[in-house]
Write an enzyme that holds these catalytic residues in place. Sequence first.
Site, PDB file in Angstrom:
ATOM      1  N   GLU A 123       0.812  -1.228   0.000  1.00  0.00           N
ATOM      2  CA  GLU A 123       0.000   0.000   0.000  1.00  0.00           C
ATOM      3  C   GLU A 123       0.847   1.281   0.000  1.00  0.00           C
ATOM      4  OE1 GLU A 123      -2.717  -0.376   3.277  1.00  0.00           O
ATOM      5  OE2 GLU A 123      -3.600  -2.237   2.508  1.00  0.00           O
ATOM      6  N   GLU A 148      -6.229 -10.825  -0.768  1.00  0.00           N
ATOM      7  CA  GLU A 148      -6.991 -10.518   0.452  1.00  0.00           C
ATOM      8  C   GLU A 148      -8.490 -10.396   0.153  1.00  0.00           C
ATOM      9  OE1 GLU A 148      -5.400  -7.203   2.679  1.00  0.00           O
ATOM     10  OE2 GLU A 148      -3.334  -7.635   2.058  1.00  0.00           O
TER      11      GLU A 148
END
Length: 367
Positions: A159, A274
Amino acid sequence: MTAITRRHLLTAISGAAVARTMEASAQTTTVEKTLIAAARSKNLTYGAAMATWQTDRDVVLRRTFDRQCGTIVPEWEMKWGAIEGTRGTRNYTGADRVVSFAASHGLTCRGHAAIWYRNLPKWVEPALKAEGVEVMAAHIQDLMAHYKGKIKSWDIVNEAIEPKDGLADSLRNTPFLRQLGSDYIGRAFTIAAEADPNIQGFYNEYGLYHNDSKDHDRRTAVLALLQKLKQQGVPIYGLGIQGHHDLARPFDPSVFAAFLRDVAGLGLKILITELDIDDRSLSQTVSERDRLVAERATAFLTTALSERAVEGVLTWGLSDKYSWLNTSTYQKRSDGTMNRCLPYDENFQTKPFWYSLYYALRNAPSR
């Protein structure tokens, strides 16, 4: 890549109907049919995130991991804050237990995540400012050394993109960017590969799948980052696409397929890392919410698995009972019911999502 044809789109639309039909026979079919068997039949992998506080208390959860998964990934145990909250005191106890669980059940374990701006000890940024890249390097080197020969697939950087921060190249305003500069991402991959040349290093990111301006901007920035890393000769193996879907936001298979094609065109592998599907925007009955979750899962997974660069799928957990969307107070549904976000409900009964996942894996092109 296999093109996203009208047949694929019709498959996506009809997948939830298949899921509803198959759910009726859940108690008999799941004995013979498992997610990992469906994945392996096409040389794919299936797995899920786990946390030791969950498996310690729940034998059914442990059995479900053992039966359904080929891979596990720790939710928190390998993040920097969990390992070195106090500088110089590195504690791998929790992370080692995840790796041991995997080994004892014949599973592989992914590493998650070496560098992330959250769950970061407070001492890290001042140390980065004073000492530079060696602080980051020491952490990565120790992490890779500790799991050398035990973990091959790693989320090296997690991220690092945030367009709304308004910085050059849409990089997220993190301690690493502030103190080390924009090349910290490439340096992290290089440090990791030097510490363990056998790893498969992934850049992992969320928000790459919804068909709106927010995710469009993130896709554009991530693709530019990947292109830059490849041009610089950075040893990056692939892109991890998290897959945290929000049913309040649209999904267009053709847009997502084009993005996957662009990533694959760089010579990178792709992993769905995820996956879960947030139903907080829905006010319908549980069965209707399950249908809509399954429809999104089918559309997303059919599209993803049609791209041969995609190596597999991991869901962010197995059961709604332990999903972060149900255990984090700020994430919970306002009506007090469970978010129907994962393949199993809180009682470990299969849901339409399970069948969407199973048939997407089983019907995927062989690798």
